[in-house]
Design an enzyme around this catalytic site. Structure first.
Site, mmCIF file in Angstrom:
data_model
loop_
_atom_site.group_PDB
_atom_site.id
_atom_site.type_symbol
_atom_site.label_atom_id
_atom_site.label_comp_id
_atom_site.label_asym_id
_atom_site.label_seq_id
_atom_site.Cartn_x
_atom_site.Cartn_y
_atom_site.Cartn_z
ATOM 1 N N THR A 198 -4.891 -1.542 -13.931
ATOM 2 C CA THR A 198 -3.527 -0.612 -13.573
ATOM 3 C C THR A 198 -2.162 -1.053 -13.526
ATOM 4 O OG1 THR A 198 -3.734 -1.685 -11.904
ATOM 5 C CG2 THR A 198 -5.208 0.211 -12.420
ATOM 6 N N ALA A 251 1.796 -6.740 -3.988
ATOM 7 C CA ALA A 251 0.517 -5.608 -4.528
ATOM 8 C C ALA A 251 1.636 -5.224 -5.539
ATOM 9 C CB ALA A 251 0.745 -4.828 -3.520
ATOM 10 N N LYS A 252 0.951 -4.509 -6.889
ATOM 11 C CA LYS A 252 1.560 -4.433 -8.031
ATOM 12 C C LYS A 252 3.245 -3.195 -7.677
ATOM 13 C CE LYS A 252 -2.138 -5.212 -10.849
ATOM 14 N NZ LYS A 252 -3.697 -4.142 -11.171
ATOM 15 N N ARG A 253 2.480 -2.694 -6.969
ATOM 16 C CA ARG A 253 3.652 -1.237 -6.266
ATOM 17 C C ARG A 253 4.321 -1.246 -5.749
ATOM 18 N NH1 ARG A 253 -0.950 -0.629 -3.088
ATOM 19 N NH2 ARG A 253 -0.950 -0.749 -0.534
#
Ligand code: GLU
Length: 325
Positions: free
Chosen positions: A16, A255-257
């Protein structure tokens, strides 16, 4: 050790986006554990969910892991006897498992929407958690005819025999899950036709002969469902090694976000990957102070059971050390 008993570990990223430090740490620990036991290591790309898949991450994640110094015996880029190694290419395996559940009388339609289920979970009589049980089956059956007429599609759930299933974790010990109370009916195929993560992971770990599953301990609670599903499909459960997560400097989960540091950013900035490995090893309590390390240097004597039990913690100081030339 006979070849049948050979350990096979795996890392299974969801592509993702670029891998962050937490993903890298789990990959490193999974790899070191398999290699320390003389075992094989498989790389599987979990690109089940097309809207969430970032095309560049499918190969990008492999490049990032290789940059870190990891290797694998089988994977999408190197092939192997039990491929394909991308979940998007394994439909036939999942369809066969679904058919096997149906034949065994262990598959049921679910006509409830997410909204129906959320409503149920917040109702006063609802038990803690969101286990799908007899009450939901009955509601679904009442709605089935109308929803079929409206042209809606059901999701599909595995229905397990009541009883207890047991998961064995090399770090967390043995845990018994009560199938009716802790697991319930498990979504195996979503109403939009996508395969559920739990089905894919169980089918693939079995088909790929994975004996050791090392992954973040946020998945420990979901493990009961996976062991129940493996049993329903007649597969042995792997041995688990759930490892503590790595927290960002602010104490939040990486977290990537939330903009966690990614391997591709370090690589682009010319960072020495051995510094990343050394810093990650320090957060896991494998070495007292960070020093540049190749993953190979972690293998001898590596034992998951000896990892620090607390979550790892990234820090400004580690970030500075990693980036020091
Ligand atoms: N693709 C899953 C993830 O990235 C892996 C889950 C597992 O290791 O079983 O979270």
């Amino acid at each position: 050790m006979t070849s049948a008993a050979r350990v096979r570990g795996r890392f299974a990223p969801s592509p993702t986006g670029a891998l962050h430090l937490g993903n890298a740490r789990t990959a490193l620990l999974a790899w070191a554990s398999a290699r320390a036991q003389g075992g094989g290591f498989v790389l599987r790309v979990e690109d089940l969910d097309p809207p969430r898949t970032v095309a560049s991450a499918v190969t990008g994640n492999l490049d990032e892991l290789r940059w870190l110094g990891l290797d694998w015996d089988e994977g999408p880029d190197v092939g192997g006897p039990v491929g394909p190694y991308r979940q998007s290419e394994r439909d036939g395996h999942y369809a066969a498992a679904l058919a096997a559940l149906a034949t065994a009388g262990r598959l049921g339609e679910d006509w409830l929407s997410r909204k129906d289920l959320q409503g149920a979970a917040s109702a006063p009589h609802a038990a803690a958690g969101s286990v799908y049980g007899p009450r939901e089956r009955a509601r679904s059956a009442r709605l089935a005819a109308d929803r079929r007429t409206e042209g809606r599609a059901p999701s599909w759930r595995a229905r397990f025999e009541p009883g207890t299933v047991v998961a064995d974790d090399v770090r967390l010990g043995r845990r018994a899950f009560d199938v009716a109370a802790d697991v319930g009916d498990l979504v195996v195929r979503r109403s939009d036709g996508l395969w559920a993560y739990a089905l894919a992971v169980v089918v693939d770990d079995a088909a790929m002969g994975i004996t050791e599953v090392v992954r973040g301990d946020d998945l420990w609670d979901a493990t009961g469902a996976q062991v129940a599903l493996a049993a329903a499909l007649g597969h042995p459960a792997p041995r688990y090694g759930h490892v503590p997560l790595l927290l960002a400097a602010d104490g939040q989960r990486m977290a990537k976000r939330r903009g966690a540091s990614t391997l591709d950013a370090y690589r682009a900035d010319g960072v020495d990957p051995r510094r990343v490995v050394g810093a990650l090893a320090a957060t896991a309590g494998l070495i007292a102070e960070p020093r540049p390390l190749h993953p190979r240097e972690l293998v001898s004597g590596f034992d998951l059971a000896r990892l620090a039990p607390a979550p790892g913690r990234w820090s400004e100081a580690l970030e500075g050390w990693v980036r020091a030339a």
